[in-house]
Enzyme design. Structure first.
Site, short mmCIF file in Angstrom:
data_model
loop_
_atom_site.label_atom_id
_atom_site.label_comp_id
_atom_site.label_asym_id
_atom_site.label_seq_id
_atom_site.Cartn_x
_atom_site.Cartn_y
_atom_site.Cartn_z
N GLY A 87 -26.40 -25.92 -5.07
CA GLY A 87 -26.34 -26.22 -3.65
C GLY A 87 -27.39 -27.24 -3.23
O GLY A 87 -27.97 -27.95 -4.06
N GLY A 142 -27.78 -22.60 -9.86
CA GLY A 142 -27.30 -22.90 -8.51
C GLY A 142 -27.08 -24.39 -8.37
O GLY A 142 -27.79 -25.20 -8.99
N CYS A 175 -34.42 -19.44 4.46
CA CYS A 175 -35.10 -18.63 3.44
C CYS A 175 -36.41 -18.04 3.96
O CYS A 175 -36.90 -17.05 3.43
CB CYS A 175 -35.35 -19.45 2.18
SG CYS A 175 -36.44 -20.87 2.42
N SER A 201 -43.36 -23.99 10.20
CA SER A 201 -42.87 -23.83 8.83
C SER A 201 -44.00 -23.47 7.87
O SER A 201 -45.17 -23.79 8.11
CB SER A 201 -42.21 -25.12 8.36
OG SER A 201 -41.07 -25.43 9.14
#
EC number: 1.2.1.70
Length: 435
Positions: A200, A198, A50, A109
């Site tokens: 997931g 969602g 993402c 990150s």
């Protein structure tokens, strides 16, 4: 040959650019095939999350290789190269190796030290191998990068208490709800009417963090309702109402806080849709999907506040200072792993010479052994022949051990090339063009 990486991340491109280059899992195979079609790309692997898209390649020429990858990205995203290039970064050789290892360790990150990136690098390695787009060089680099990520997490406290994208999204909700009530800090989510769209991996993490922040009831929507039901079974302590996406509009009207995290390639919630829904109260949307699930135009609605992954910086900055100090220690470990990889790669330069030396000595061994056996006559048994065969092989291995170890040992490029030339000259390994 050189290793290169071309990509973009939260550091170089906003989400509206990143979502155009996001490569979903189902498109990875075809993308790898397209990249391998470039004659100058020998090995290639794709990391798509993402917050980043990075393409690593082993290329014949670094400049041509980088241009080829940029051309692919432009074709894939349908964005002109001139528009795309300001958002891209590229690294070569040592810098590319270090970058991947830092990424794997969580040092690059948005959430410093986050653990999910390590599993994403593992998946990157697996997909490269399954699609046969990686070879000995990138496979070794990816494997060593995974090892570097594990080492950093095992030997430092970088990952201790580190937030993930999902936990940062939940904390952002806590902050915004607190601000609405004049509270500077994180508030409990108990009593909030929460909707998660969602089912997931990211949604699983969302529910985990929602539970820890006081949420004891939520609605879970997914295109495949069975998947939502299966996920809800992992959280017996929370009341989870599972529905299909056909009930999205109604579910939104009953919610005060909506999280979206689906693999949809286009937004499925926009201003037009919201206008057709009768909202009775203020609503917060937090979208952690990339590409985004929620169109930016919903912010025009008076009752809606909408946030995406780029808005998580507000939460992340609250707890980065502590891990920044630990990151320096972690980076030194990563640099050690880079040296180990580069020394291994440099040692490959010696492989052709070592193989030629082994081949020539093996030929001599066989010729001399055959002469000796022919003089021994028929009385020499098969067992005795095997003993002599093993003896001669052992002698050759003993002779080769020291020079081979020396050629493979860590040393500068100049020292290794000098050693190779000496061995080639002493054992007459050079071909006619080299002599």
């Amino acid at each position: 040959m050189q290793i290169v990486v071309v990509g973009l991340s939260h550091r170089t491109a906003p989400v509206e650019v990143r979502e155009k280059l996001s490569i979903p899992d189902q498109a990875i195979s075809e993308s790898l095939k397209s990249l391998r079609a470039y004659s100058d790309i020998l090995e290639v692997s794709i990391l798509s999350t993402c917050n980043r898209l990075e393409i690593y390649g082993l290329v014949k020429d670094k400049n041509i290789g980088i241009s080829s990858i940029k051309e692919f990205l432009s074709d894939y995203s349908q964005v002109n190269c001139e528009v795309l290039t300001p958002h891209l970064f590229d690294f070569r050789q040592e810098e590319a190796v270090l970058h991947l290892m830092k990424v794997s360790a969580g040092l690059d990150s948005l959430v410093l030290g986050e653990g999910q990136i390590l599993s994403q690098v593992k998946k990157m390695m697996r997909l490269g191998q399954e699609n046969q787009s990686t070879g000995p060089i990138l496979n070794r680099l990816l494997s060593q990068s995974v090892s570097a990520g594990k080492k950093v997490r095992a030997e430092t406290n970088l990952g201790t208490g580190a937030v993930s994208i999902s936990s940062a999204a939940v904390e952002l909700a806590q902050l915004k709800i607190g601000q609405d009530n004049g509270i500077d800090g994180l508030v409990s989510l108990k009593g909030e009417k929460v909707l998660v769209v969602g089912a997931g991996r990211m949604s699983r993490l969302l529910i985990t963090h929602l539970k820890s922040k006081g949420c004891n009831k939520l609605t879970l929507l997914n295109r495949n309702i069975d998947r939502a039901i299966n996920l809800s079974g992992d959280f017996p302590d929370i009341e989870i109402i599972c529905k299909g996406l056909d009930e999205l509009d109604k579910s939104i009207t009953l919610s005060s806080l909506v999280f979206t995290s689906t693999a949809s390639e286009k937004p499925f919630i926009d201003l037009e849709r919201i206008k057709n829904i009768s909202l009775n109260n203020k609503l917060k949307f937090i979208d952690i999907g990339v590409p985004r699930n929620i169109s930016n135009d919903v912010k025009q609605h008076d009752l809606i506040e909408a946030f995406d992954v780029d808005d998580l910086e507000e939460v992340v900055s609250r707890n980065q200072e502590f891990r920044q100090k630990i990151a320096k220690e972690a980076e030194s470990l990563v640099k050690e792993e880079r040296i180990i990889f580069l020394e291994w790669w440099a040692s490959l330069e010696a492989v052709p010479v070592i193989n030629k030396l082994r081949s020539d000595l093996e030929l001599i061994r066989k010729e001399e052994l055959q002469k000796a056996l022919s003089r021994m006559g028929p009385d020499f048994s098969a067992r005795e022949r095997k003993v002599v065969e093993a003896l001669t092989k052992g002698i050759i291995n003993k002779i080769l051990h020291t020079p081979v170890t020396k050629l493979r040992s860590p040393q500068s490029r100049e020292e290794r090339q000098a050693s190779l030339k000496i061995v080639e000259k002493l054992f007459s390994l050079m071909d006619d063009e080299q002599k």
